[in-house]
Scaffold this motif. Structure first.
Motif, short mmCIF file in Angstrom:
data_model
loop_
_atom_site.label_atom_id
_atom_site.label_comp_id
_atom_site.label_asym_id
_atom_site.label_seq_id
_atom_site.Cartn_x
_atom_site.Cartn_y
_atom_site.Cartn_z
N THR A 8 5.79 0.18 -4.58
CA THR A 8 5.79 -0.37 -3.22
C THR A 8 4.77 0.37 -2.37
OG1 THR A 8 8.14 -1.00 -3.32
CG2 THR A 8 7.19 -0.70 -1.13
N LYS A 9 4.02 -0.39 -1.56
CA LYS A 9 3.08 0.20 -0.61
C LYS A 9 3.24 -0.49 0.73
CE LYS A 9 -0.26 2.62 1.14
NZ LYS A 9 -0.06 4.06 1.42
N ARG A 10 3.55 0.30 1.76
CA ARG A 10 3.69 -0.23 3.12
C ARG A 10 2.62 0.37 4.02
NH1 ARG A 10 9.07 1.23 1.86
NH2 ARG A 10 10.37 -0.58 1.31
N TYR A 11 2.10 -0.48 4.92
CA TYR A 11 1.23 -0.03 5.99
C TYR A 11 1.93 -0.38 7.30
CZ TYR A 11 -2.42 0.15 2.39
OH TYR A 11 -3.15 0.44 1.26
N GLY A 12 2.62 0.56 7.87
CA GLY A 12 3.42 0.27 9.05
C GLY A 12 4.50 -0.74 8.72
N LEU A 50 -6.44 5.97 -6.03
CA LEU A 50 -7.22 5.92 -4.80
C LEU A 50 -6.35 5.70 -3.57
CD1 LEU A 50 -10.23 3.80 -6.07
CD2 LEU A 50 -10.18 6.26 -5.64
N THR A 51 -5.17 5.12 -3.76
CA THR A 51 -4.25 4.84 -2.66
C THR A 51 -2.87 5.36 -3.05
OG1 THR A 51 -5.47 2.86 -1.98
CG2 THR A 51 -3.17 3.01 -1.28
N PRO A 52 -2.25 6.17 -2.20
CA PRO A 52 -0.90 6.67 -2.55
C PRO A 52 0.14 5.58 -2.37
CG PRO A 52 -1.55 7.44 -0.38
CD PRO A 52 -2.75 6.74 -0.93
N ALA A 53 1.11 5.55 -3.26
CA ALA A 53 2.21 4.59 -3.15
C ALA A 53 3.23 5.09 -2.15
CB ALA A 53 2.87 4.38 -4.50
N THR A 54 3.91 4.15 -1.52
CA THR A 54 5.03 4.52 -0.65
C THR A 54 6.23 4.93 -1.51
OG1 THR A 54 4.27 2.97 1.04
CG2 THR A 54 6.56 3.72 1.19
N SER A 55 6.44 4.19 -2.59
CA SER A 55 7.49 4.53 -3.55
C SER A 55 7.15 3.89 -4.89
CB SER A 55 8.86 4.04 -3.05
OG SER A 55 8.87 2.63 -2.90
#
Length: 304
Positions: A8-12, A50-55
């Motif tokens: 899961t990846k969230r931006y705000g 390159l992009t960290p995951a939210t979970s």
């Protein structure tokens, strides 16, 4: 092997990737499909560190990408063919990568030959490359460390038909030799030709996954009439969901006898009514992502 679990990846308040899980296995080309903004590139960037995951987690060969020593010798990555130093020549870019990885400089010439960049082109500055040439250089860079896993985001972008055929042959041979390939593309026909397994993502969630043969297997009914607009309205009135076929008519999950009964009641003459004989990838893609696309199909004469 690539393993993604509950990623899961969230931006705000926006969820770009929503609880995604899948695996890509050695010897297979996995096609990654989805509308623009569906979460394909974000997922691949997380896998490539390159992009960290939210979970959740994403591992390559059993490790997170950032934990792999000299990772480009294990995983070849091409996410943006335009993200190359425009002031350097193609050969310089590959030589710098070879120095960083500690591989023999002779491999630079091997890779340039493999991707069909001539000596004159290799010594040209990248700012003067076409997009197709940048794709070839990016693929050469991804393969320079002789990795056993490839992660490629839209690698056919900018390639002409001969270049697409070359890339398809290259990736098929790579997988046949035991390599693992995760390939995203908006060229559905190319995915249909090359992929062994298919992932379909929409609004950040996997909406379908499986082998190509399973996902494209026969399904439902193929129907075509003298008045497809009236047929669509009649089927919708009967609660039967349809998907427009590229050559006219519809595909639907309802049985042929059910579709025929609705058409007869509505007094609509049918030109074709038969069990589905294997959905084309475009039809399957449109059906599975129908609720997640920006552009929705419009049927003339059908009440909205």
């Amino acid at each position: 092997m690539i393993t993604v679990e509950n990623l899961t990846k969230r931006y705000g308040d926006h969820t770009a990737v929503d609880d995604v899980s899948f695996a890509c296995t050695p010897g297979q080309v996995t096609g990654f499909l989805g509308p623009n903004g569906a979460g394909k590139s974000t997922t691949m960037r997380i896998i490539a560190g390159l992009t960290p995951a939210t979970s959740g987690s994403a591992t390559v060969g059993g490790r997170a990408y950032r934990e792999i020593p000299n990772p480009a010798t294990q995983v070849g990555v091409l996410l943006d063919a335009s993200a190359q130093h425009a002031g350097r020549t193609g050969a310089e870019i590959l030589r710098l990568t070879a120095m960083t990885l500690g591989v023999n400089r002779s491999r630079v010439d091997d890779m340039l030959e493999m991707v069909s960049l001539t000596p004159e082109e290799a010594n040209r500055r990248v700012r003067n490359y076409s997009l197709g040439m940048r794709q070839r250089l990016g693929i050469a860079n991804a393969l320079l460390g002789d990795p056993h896993i490839l992660i490629l985001d839209e690698p056919a972008n900018g390639l002409d038909p001969a270049g697409i055929h070359w890339m398809r042959t290259l990736l098929r041979d790579y997988a046949n030799r035991g390599g693992t390939v995760l390939l995203s593309s908006h060229l559905l026909h190319e995915i249909e030709i090359i992929a062994d397994d298919i992932l379909v993502i929409g609004h950040g969630r996997i909406v379908a996954q499986g082998t190509k043969s399973d996902l494209l297997a026969a399904q439902g009914t193929r129907v075509r009439s003298l008045d497809d607009a009236a047929l669509a309205a009649a089927l919708a009135g009967a609660g039967i969901r349809t998907l427009p076929a590229t050559d006219g008519g519809f595909t639907t999950e309802a049985a042929p006898e059910e579709v025929g009964r609705v058409a007869a009641t509505a007094g609509i003459a049918l030109m074709e009514l038969r069990p589905g004989d294997g959905a084309q990838l475009e039809e399957m893609f449109l059906e599975l992502t129908q609720q997640t696309q920006r552009e929705q199909p419009v049927l003339q004469g059908v009440p909205s």
